[in-house]
Write a protein that holds these residues in place. Structure first.
Motif, mmCIF file in Angstrom:
data_model
loop_
_atom_site.group_PDB
_atom_site.id
_atom_site.type_symbol
_atom_site.label_atom_id
_atom_site.label_comp_id
_atom_site.label_asym_id
_atom_site.label_seq_id
_atom_site.Cartn_x
_atom_site.Cartn_y
_atom_site.Cartn_z
ATOM 1 N N GLY A 177 0.881 -1.688 0.602
ATOM 2 C CA GLY A 177 -0.162 -0.772 -0.106
ATOM 3 C C GLY A 177 0.731 1.016 0.409
ATOM 4 N N HIS A 178 0.477 2.312 -0.138
ATOM 5 C CA HIS A 178 0.960 3.333 -0.904
ATOM 6 C C HIS A 178 0.873 4.359 0.361
ATOM 7 N N VAL A 179 -0.204 4.553 1.729
ATOM 8 C CA VAL A 179 1.054 4.553 3.116
ATOM 9 C C VAL A 179 2.283 4.353 3.355
ATOM 10 N N GLY A 189 1.014 -5.255 8.536
ATOM 11 C CA GLY A 189 -0.348 -5.690 8.853
ATOM 12 C C GLY A 189 -1.782 -4.136 8.667
ATOM 13 N N ALA A 190 -0.775 -3.370 7.121
ATOM 14 C CA ALA A 190 -1.947 -2.677 7.407
ATOM 15 C C ALA A 190 -3.523 -2.503 7.244
ATOM 16 N N LEU A 196 -1.153 3.622 9.404
ATOM 17 C CA LEU A 196 0.040 3.735 10.290
ATOM 18 C C LEU A 196 0.273 3.000 12.043
ATOM 19 N N HIS A 197 -0.751 2.746 11.847
ATOM 20 C CA HIS A 197 -0.600 2.285 12.962
ATOM 21 C C HIS A 197 -0.795 0.113 13.025
ATOM 22 N N ALA A 222 -3.886 -0.706 14.500
ATOM 23 C CA ALA A 222 -5.270 0.482 13.393
ATOM 24 C C ALA A 222 -6.723 0.640 14.599
ATOM 25 N N GLU A 223 -7.142 -0.788 15.493
ATOM 26 C CA GLU A 223 -8.454 -0.809 15.029
ATOM 27 C C GLU A 223 -9.178 -0.510 16.925
#
Length: 296
Positions: free
Chosen positions: A239-241, A252-253, A276-277, A281-282
């Motif tokens: 992914g691009h982030v 794991g994004a 980014l986490h 993320a959740e």
């Protein structure tokens, strides 16, 4: 689509144009097409103004002057100062995960859907030139070390949405919704409905059907994800982030994160930080106490 195109959908006038490399829409519930067109033209002008001011692709704005100053101090205007203050705040609160100097990594990464993943050496060579902690910022003077760049694209579109909402609110009391590339903000619901019906599209799989349908009465929605900007090699999707500390996509994004907030600026930074986490993320979003939708 630089020209403004207007059509009527039920009781709502919809203006469509292009800015910030994104399709943009203004939805206004008004009887008068002429008045709706005037307000849409005002919104379009503001979006294009912000694009001219902050786009990294232009050679006639403050971003270009900063990025080509070769280590010299640049005096910035008050609006740019507010953006730099926000970038500084985001860097600090995210403990360096959100960094507007990380755009330089695009020299190694080109997320065009191909399998051209850069080498570790190519990425590592850029990392010394990434790091907000290396800049000097004391309003109105900004100094960027030679070889570094800033890119406000990660906060610019959301800022443009909120600025446009504020501007329209000064000129009318009609219900309206601003949508710049899927970043949305509304101040009040249509008279003819309980809210603006918004769909969250499936991030992968090619389906045009909405995965979730949301009734947005007021407030903002933003989405971050890799639906359109990614690389795919040996079954691995990149992914691009990017993590500015490693120069690589976050492990794991989620495929996408949508966040509801009071403003697009607020929701946008939270949706990006959630990506980014990675695997957390959740948990990160739960800690923020916001309404969100995650696709994995």
């Amino acid at each position: 689509m630089k020209e403004l195109q207007i059509e009527q959908r039920g009781s709502v006038w919809v203006g469509v144009f292009r800015a910030m490399a994104s399709p943009c829409e203004i939805h206004i519930e008004l009887r008068s097409r002429k008045r709706a067109a005037q307000l849409m033209a005002l919104a379009q002008k503001e979006a294009l103004r912000i694009e001219r001011l902050f786009s990294r692709y232009r050679d006639d704005n403050v971003i270009h002057r900063i990025n080509t100053a070769a280590g010299r101090s640049v005096t910035v205007d008050s609006e740019t100062a507010r953006m730099l203050d926000f970038a500084d705040q985001c860097f600090t609160l995210s403990e360096g995960l959100f960094d507007v100097t990380s755009g330089l990594l695009r020299k190694a990464w080109n997320f065009d859907g191909s399998d051209r993943v850069p080498t570790m050496a190519a990425v590592d060579a850029l990392l010394p030139q990434v790091g907000w902690q290396q800049v000097s910022w004391s309003e109105p003077h900004f100094t960027l070390p030679d070889g570094m760049q800033i890119d406000l694209g990660g906060i610019g579109k959301e800022y443009a949405v909120d600025r446009t909402v504020s501007l329209l609110n000064e000129h009318c009391q009609a219900p309206f919704l601003v949508n710049f590339g899927g970043d949305l903000h509304a101040l009040r619901s249509p008279v003819t409905a309980q809210g603006w019906r918004v769909g969250i599209e499936a991030s992968r799989g090619g389906s045009s059907d909405a995965l979730h349908s949301i009734l947005l009465e007021r407030g903002a929605l933003t989405t971050s994800g890799d639906a359109r900007r990614y690389l795919l090699k040996d079954g691995v999707r990149y992914g691009h982030v990017l993590n500015p500390k490693t120069g690589w996509p976050v492990e794991g994004a989620p495929a996408s994160v949508t966040v509801a907030g009071n403003t697009c600026t607020e929701a946008g930074i939270l949706s990006t930080l959630a990506i980014l986490h990675g695997n957390e993320a959740e948990s990160f979003l739960e800690d923020q106490g916001v309404r969100y939708w995650v696709q994995r």
